[in-house]
Design a protein around this motif. Structure first.
Motif, PDB file in Angstrom:
ATOM      1  N   GLY A  29     -10.197   0.603 -41.493  1.00 38.00           N
ATOM      2  CA  GLY A  29     -10.970  -0.629 -41.615  1.00 38.00           C
ATOM      3  C   GLY A  29     -10.247  -1.865 -41.099  1.00 38.00           C
ATOM      4  N   SER A  30      -9.271  -1.669 -40.239  1.00 35.34           N
ATOM      5  CA  SER A  30      -8.509  -2.812 -39.724  1.00 35.34           C
ATOM      6  C   SER A  30      -9.285  -3.524 -38.621  1.00 35.34           C
ATOM      7  CB  SER A  30      -7.163  -2.336 -39.172  1.00 35.34           C
ATOM      8  OG  SER A  30      -7.352  -1.471 -38.063  1.00 35.34           O
ATOM      9  N   ARG A  31      -9.195  -4.825 -38.583  1.00 34.78           N
ATOM     10  CA  ARG A  31      -9.801  -5.623 -37.525  1.00 34.78           C
ATOM     11  C   ARG A  31      -8.698  -6.028 -36.558  1.00 34.78           C
ATOM     12  NH1 ARG A  31     -14.752  -7.879 -38.597  1.00 34.78           N
ATOM     13  NH2 ARG A  31     -14.620  -8.483 -36.401  1.00 34.78           N
ATOM     14  N   PRO A  32      -8.737  -5.555 -35.318  1.00 34.90           N
ATOM     15  CA  PRO A  32      -7.606  -5.764 -34.419  1.00 34.90           C
ATOM     16  C   PRO A  32      -7.534  -7.185 -33.847  1.00 34.90           C
ATOM     17  CG  PRO A  32      -9.357  -4.603 -33.261  1.00 34.90           C
ATOM     18  CD  PRO A  32      -9.792  -4.723 -34.702  1.00 34.90           C
ATOM     19  N   LEU A  33      -6.300  -7.582 -33.529  1.00 41.58           N
ATOM     20  CA  LEU A  33      -6.065  -8.760 -32.690  1.00 41.58           C
ATOM     21  C   LEU A  33      -6.073  -8.238 -31.256  1.00 41.58           C
ATOM     22  CD1 LEU A  33      -3.066 -10.337 -34.657  1.00 41.58           C
ATOM     23  CD2 LEU A  33      -5.494 -10.926 -34.853  1.00 41.58           C
ATOM     24  N   LEU A  34      -7.103  -8.605 -30.486  1.00 37.28           N
ATOM     25  CA  LEU A  34      -7.290  -8.006 -29.172  1.00 37.28           C
ATOM     26  C   LEU A  34      -7.281  -9.077 -28.094  1.00 37.28           C
ATOM     27  CD1 LEU A  34      -7.915  -5.372 -27.600  1.00 37.28           C
ATOM     28  CD2 LEU A  34     -10.351  -5.888 -27.925  1.00 37.28           C
ATOM     29  N   ASN A  35      -6.490  -8.835 -27.044  1.00 28.01           N
ATOM     30  CA  ASN A  35      -6.414  -9.709 -25.877  1.00 28.01           C
ATOM     31  C   ASN A  35      -6.146 -11.163 -26.272  1.00 28.01           C
ATOM     32  OD1 ASN A  35      -6.779  -7.527 -24.127  1.00 28.01           O
ATOM     33  ND2 ASN A  35      -9.000  -7.648 -24.314  1.00 28.01           N
ATOM     34  N   LYS A  36      -7.101 -12.066 -26.084  1.00 28.40           N
ATOM     35  CA  LYS A  36      -6.836 -13.493 -26.304  1.00 28.40           C
ATOM     36  C   LYS A  36      -6.514 -13.830 -27.754  1.00 28.40           C
ATOM     37  CE  LYS A  36      -9.511 -15.138 -22.347  1.00 28.40           C
ATOM     38  NZ  LYS A  36     -10.658 -15.991 -21.878  1.00 28.40           N
ATOM     39  N   THR A  37      -6.911 -12.953 -28.665  1.00 26.72           N
ATOM     40  CA  THR A  37      -6.547 -13.209 -30.073  1.00 26.72           C
ATOM     41  C   THR A  37      -5.193 -12.606 -30.433  1.00 26.72           C
ATOM     42  OG1 THR A  37      -7.701 -11.225 -30.850  1.00 26.72           O
ATOM     43  CG2 THR A  37      -8.962 -13.293 -30.753  1.00 26.72           C
ATOM     44  N   PHE A  38      -4.618 -11.809 -29.502  1.00 26.35           N
ATOM     45  CA  PHE A  38      -3.303 -11.216 -29.746  1.00 26.35           C
ATOM     46  C   PHE A  38      -2.232 -12.184 -29.237  1.00 26.35           C
ATOM     47  CE2 PHE A  38      -0.218  -7.593 -28.431  1.00 26.35           C
ATOM     48  CZ  PHE A  38       0.598  -7.882 -29.508  1.00 26.35           C
ATOM     49  N   LEU A  39      -2.026 -13.221 -30.013  1.00 29.35           N
ATOM     50  CA  LEU A  39      -1.028 -14.239 -29.694  1.00 29.35           C
ATOM     51  C   LEU A  39       0.160 -14.076 -30.633  1.00 29.35           C
ATOM     52  CD1 LEU A  39      -3.415 -17.326 -29.442  1.00 29.35           C
ATOM     53  CD2 LEU A  39      -2.653 -15.832 -27.574  1.00 29.35           C
ATOM     54  N   THR A  40       1.320 -14.437 -30.163  1.00 26.09           N
ATOM     55  CA  THR A  40       2.515 -14.346 -31.003  1.00 26.09           C
ATOM     56  C   THR A  40       2.352 -15.160 -32.278  1.00 26.09           C
ATOM     57  OG1 THR A  40       3.916 -14.018 -29.059  1.00 26.09           O
ATOM     58  CG2 THR A  40       4.996 -14.751 -31.080  1.00 26.09           C
ATOM     59  N   SER A  41       1.793 -16.364 -32.146  1.00 24.34           N
ATOM     60  CA  SER A  41       1.622 -17.231 -33.319  1.00 24.34           C
ATOM     61  C   SER A  41       0.634 -16.621 -34.308  1.00 24.34           C
ATOM     62  CB  SER A  41       1.134 -18.610 -32.880  1.00 24.34           C
ATOM     63  OG  SER A  41      -0.093 -18.503 -32.159  1.00 24.34           O
ATOM     64  N   THR A  42      -0.426 -15.981 -33.797  1.00 19.56           N
ATOM     65  CA  THR A  42      -1.412 -15.359 -34.689  1.00 19.56           C
ATOM     66  C   THR A  42      -0.814 -14.165 -35.418  1.00 19.56           C
ATOM     67  OG1 THR A  42      -3.142 -16.005 -33.108  1.00 19.56           O
ATOM     68  CG2 THR A  42      -3.734 -14.408 -34.794  1.00 19.56           C
ATOM     69  N   LEU A  43      -0.046 -13.369 -34.678  1.00 21.42           N
ATOM     70  CA  LEU A  43       0.612 -12.216 -35.294  1.00 21.42           C
ATOM     71  C   LEU A  43       1.548 -12.671 -36.411  1.00 21.42           C
ATOM     72  CD1 LEU A  43       0.989  -9.100 -35.040  1.00 21.42           C
ATOM     73  CD2 LEU A  43       2.952  -9.593 -33.564  1.00 21.42           C
ATOM     74  N   GLU A  44       2.293 -13.719 -36.138  1.00 17.08           N
ATOM     75  CA  GLU A  44       3.220 -14.238 -37.141  1.00 17.08           C
ATOM     76  C   GLU A  44       2.461 -14.765 -38.359  1.00 17.08           C
ATOM     77  OE1 GLU A  44       6.976 -17.346 -37.469  1.00 17.08           O
ATOM     78  OE2 GLU A  44       6.000 -16.991 -35.547  1.00 17.08           O
ATOM     79  N   LYS A  45       1.363 -15.444 -38.132  1.00 13.63           N
ATOM     80  CA  LYS A  45       0.563 -15.977 -39.234  1.00 13.63           C
ATOM     81  C   LYS A  45       0.031 -14.852 -40.112  1.00 13.63           C
ATOM     82  CE  LYS A  45      -3.537 -18.821 -40.167  1.00 13.63           C
ATOM     83  NZ  LYS A  45      -4.653 -19.584 -39.543  1.00 13.63           N
ATOM     84  N   GLU A  46      -0.460 -13.783 -39.491  1.00 18.09           N
ATOM     85  CA  GLU A  46      -0.977 -12.651 -40.249  1.00 18.09           C
ATOM     86  C   GLU A  46       0.120 -12.005 -41.089  1.00 18.09           C
ATOM     87  OE1 GLU A  46      -4.010 -11.202 -40.536  1.00 18.09           O
ATOM     88  OE2 GLU A  46      -4.968 -12.809 -39.410  1.00 18.09           O
ATOM     89  N   MET A  47       1.305 -11.866 -40.478  1.00 21.19           N
ATOM     90  CA  MET A  47       2.410 -11.218 -41.187  1.00 21.19           C
ATOM     91  C   MET A  47       2.897 -12.051 -42.361  1.00 21.19           C
ATOM     92  SD  MET A  47       2.853  -8.290 -39.820  1.00 21.19           S
ATOM     93  CE  MET A  47       4.393  -7.910 -40.634  1.00 21.19           C
ATOM     94  N   ARG A  48       2.872 -13.354 -42.191  1.00 19.30           N
ATOM     95  CA  ARG A  48       3.311 -14.233 -43.275  1.00 19.30           C
ATOM     96  C   ARG A  48       2.323 -14.223 -44.442  1.00 19.30           C
ATOM     97  NH1 ARG A  48       7.404 -17.854 -42.590  1.00 19.30           N
ATOM     98  NH2 ARG A  48       8.199 -18.178 -40.480  1.00 19.30           N
TER      99      ARG A  48
END
Length: 801
Positions: free
Chosen positions: A636-655
């Protein structure tokens, strides 16, 4: 150049990931190991003229005395005491409002800190010195500080920055027609060229430095440049020129008053004669004798001034030459004197070399027990100075394997020999365990060296000891190859204990076979890999086959070393089947680097991200969508794909959230230098350092990240050090396990395998290793993907449960 800009250097040097925050990355290693390449230490005394005669009358005598005491103590080899006096001179000048004198004392202090290996402290001193000279508008002092900054960068391996500051400092010194400072900076420029393997340019710089130093009447610097020119000529194969340079330096050195620099200059000269003797066919023995004689003189100089560090190196290097030429008793006597001298001044950078040398000599004389003790002492000493060993004798970056690995493997070899000579298995077992632990220490140190941080230490605080393996994974065997010069030893941890198998294949022969196997394995249109897969099976698996069958082993955890890290063990072949058809296979960089815990399948939370589009010059990966869709269907995961796969977004999700699995499907590379290794995001290249920051939020949590999957990554073929980065990626990111690939494969095959892996992982009866095995077998059973180039490069790293 501003203090603000230079402050970045200080911050950079303080950064824990470089391993310098509390360590001593010492210049001694670039000048004083067995065969030094570049001699730059005597240039250290060419500090700015501190107080002119006109100024001296207005400066308190106590301040002058502190600085002069610093110079005197430096020349006596009392570096710590010299640093204290320079610091005192700087503090007093600060209190009296004398910024120029303060900057001079700070610059001298920085030189001593570099000699001691305290690069962060040197940078801090120079930061303040630079601020002071810029405020004063004194161009001569600014040139001196810029040259010193370049030297710190050079010692720290930051070659581009070193070149910038040395060039600017040299330009300013030339404009001022300041021959002394120009000569000093040219010597450092020569060292920079030598590190960059441009010995022609290095020789030109050293030659000009020597000429200017002569004109400036700076004999110590002139001798330094002369010695460096001789060694550059030697590396260029110009043996006649090298001899002339060295012969020119000898009488000048002898003519200097006894001092710290004279002693080290004699040591450097003696070792240079030794290298010349080894390089020439005629008269080589004469140069060796000259080397021993000069080293003897160095020892006398050191004794006369009470410089224990220099005594240690002079005696130790003399002992090394005697060792090389079979004079074992003389070598052992000198080496023990070197050990004593190093112990008296607490100089581990010297001590470990002579403890190691003692071990070799005792082994030669048939005293294995005493030799083991000496080797273990050397290993203990190295553990206290390991971060400093990431530089070669010429100051260039090297791997810990190159600089210190041989010590650990020689100790392991000794212990294995003792085990083989012990008829009782119970009595032999401790030797086997000690041999494995010796290599484990090396592996941990090697990984720290690669990543330049303490992620290894953080992991080791929470590992499960391998002795508990029968309880947590009773059908697992851990295979620990130790590749030695003349043979390969297999230490296998089985449920009933450790067992040894000795295979008579040399390191060179094994490496040759591994390289051929890897090369052919990636060729999907041929089965030329098969003979090599079978040969490697005969060496690495066949000896233990009966034991594996008797104990119903179904999972092999491989702890590969060196070239073995570059191949997928799953694709070894017994003549009928691939290894993966018999066993689930996992890989770990070290037993003490693995935290085996079963995967908790309740409430699994997945963060997935990937690229299907081509970005930053990389090709599209259209089948990544299938891979991410499978994850969405399963978890049930919603992926970060292409333009939404940004370093800042990944970091925000992890935090913001806790995840069990992080899955990244994107291009990535693992290379020899960790700074060049990365995973591609839409807008950036996520380096290993940044990855550990982004993903590593879990490192110190009670429940770390269970699995990090990096799909579509690759390592350079045959590059052992790049494969080390892949093997350690889970540790770097603070994850218990990682799934990654040794080389880039068809993204359709990759997506199919990864999707199947996650489907199998839902079965609570399967470990991660078995889930991967089932996924690999699914591809193997597909005629389109049966070639191992499609399924073999997937490695499960670290925790296999």
């Amino acid at each position: 150049m501003s203090a603000k800009i230079y402050r970045r250097l200080v911050v950079h040097l303080r950064t824990p990931r470089l391993g310098w925050s509390c360590s001593r990355r010492a210049l001694w290693f670039s000048r004083l190991v067995l065969i030094p390449i570049v001699c730059g230490l005597m240039a250290l005394v060419v500090v700015p003229q501190v107080w002119s005669e006109s100024e001296a009358g207005s400066v308190p005598m106590a301040n002058i005395d502190a600085f002069e005491d610093g110079l005197r103590l430096y020349q006596q080899g009392a570096l710590e005491e010299a640093a204290a006096r320079f610091q005192q001179a700087a503090d007093t000048s600060d209190q009296q409002g004398r910024p120029l004198q303060q900057s001079d004392a700070l610059t001298a202090l920085a030189h001593v800190y570099v000699a001691l290996g305290y690069h962060t402290k040197a940078a801090q001193s120079l930061e303040l010195a630079l601020t002071l000279v810029q405020q004063s508008g004194d161009p001569a002092r600014q040139a001196a500080v810029m040259g010193a900054i370049g030297q710190v960068y050079l010692a720290a391996g930051q070659l581009e920055a070193a070149s910038e500051y040395l060039t600017d400092g040299l330009t300013l010194a030339r404009e001022l027609e300041d021959l002394g400072r120009a000569a000093t900076i040219l010597n450092e420029m020569g060292r920079l060229h030598a590190i960059q393997k441009n010995d022609v340019a290095a020789l030109e710089a050293f030659t000009e430095s020597q000429s200017l130093a002569e004109k400036a009447k700076l004999p110590a610097l002139s001798i330094t440049a002369t010695l460096n020119a001789g060694q550059a000529s030697l590396r260029l194969g110009r043996h006649v020129d090298a001899q002339q340079w060295l012969d020119q330096a000898l009488p000048k050195l002898r003519g200097l008053p006894n001092s710290h620099d004279k002693a080290y200059g004699m040591i450097t000269l003696g070792l240079a004669y030794g290298r010349l003797g080894a390089a020439v066919q005629e008269d080589g023995g004469r140069f060796i004798l000259q080397a021993v004689e000069v080293l003897g003189e160095a020892g006398q100089v050191a004794q006369s001034i009470g410089d224990q560090r220099a005594m240690s190196y002079a005696f130790g290097h003399q002992g090394h030459f005697y060792e090389q030429h079979g004079r074992t008793e003389d070598a052992l006597l000198l080496t023990r004197l070197a050990v004593t001298a190093a112990q008296q001044v607490r100089a581990p950078e010297s001590l470990y070399q002579w403890q190691w040398q003692t071990g070799r000599l005792l082994r030669t004389t048939g005293q294995p027990k005493e030799a083991i003790v000496a080797y273990q002492q050397a290993v203990d000493t190295v553990q206290s100075i390991r971060p400093e060993m990431a530089f070669t004798v010429d100051g260039s970056a090297t791997s810990f394997r190159e600089s210190g690995g041989r010590l650990f493997f020689e100790l392991a070899d000794l212990l294995l020999e003792r085990a083989a000579a012990t008829p009782d298995d119970g009595e032999a077992k401790p030797y086997l365990v000690e041999a494995r632990e010796a290599v484990e220490l090396f592996k941990s140190a090697e990984l720290r060296d690669y990543f330049r941080d303490d992620c290894v230490d953080a992991l080791q605080k929470r590992i499960t000891k391998i002795d508990d393996l029968p309880k947590i994974s009773p059908n697992t065997a851990v295979v620990y190859p130790i590749v030695l010069v003349d043979r390969t030893e297999l230490l296998v941890s089985l449920p009933q204990g450790i067992k040894r198998f000795s295979v008579q294949v040399s390191a060179d022969r094994l490496t040759e076979e591994v390289r051929a196997f890897r090369r052919f394995l990636e060729k999907r249109t041929t089965r030329q890999f098969l003979p090599h897969a079978q040969q490697l099976y005969e060496w690495l698996i066949r000896p233990m086959e009966a034991d594996l069958a008797d104990l119903s082993i179904d999972t092999l955890v491989m702890v590969p070393d060196g070239p073995l890290r570059t191949i997928p063990m799953a694709s070894l072949h017994d003549g009928e089947r691939f290894l993966i058809q018999r066993f689930a296979v996992a890989t770990t960089p070290g037993l003490n680097l693995t935290d085996p815990h079963p995967l908790q399948r309740e409430n699994v939370r997945v963060l997935s991200a990937g690229l299907t589009e081509g970005v930053q010059g990389f090709a599209p990966l259209p089948n990544v969508m299938t891979e991410l869709q499978a994850l969405e269907d399963i978890y049930g995961s919603r992926p970060l794909l292409n333009k939404t796969f940004l370093t800042s977004t990944l970091e925000k999700e992890m935090r913001g959230q806790e995840f069990t699995i992080v899955h990244i499907a994107s291009h990535g590379k693992f290379e020899s230098q960790v700074g060049n290794s990365f995973v591609l995001t839409f807008d950036d290249k996520l380096t290993m350092d940044r990855l550990s920051q982004v993903v590593g939020f879990f490192r110190f949590r009670d429940e770390p990240l269970e699995l990090l999957t990096l799909s579509a990554c690759e390592t350079a073929a045959g590059d052992d050090r790049a494969a080390l980065g892949l093997a350690g990626v889970a540790i770097k990111a603070g994850a218990r396990s990682a799934l990654a690939t040794l080389w880039f494969i068809n993204d359709q095959a990759s997506s199919a395998l990864v999707a199947e892996f996650y489907r199998q992982l839902q079965n609570p009866a399967l470990s991660k290793a078995k889930a991967l095995q089932q996924a690999q077998l699914t591809l193997l059973d597909n005629p389109v993907y049966e070639h191992p180039s499609y399924w073999a490069p997937f490695l499960l790293l670290n925790n296999w449960l």
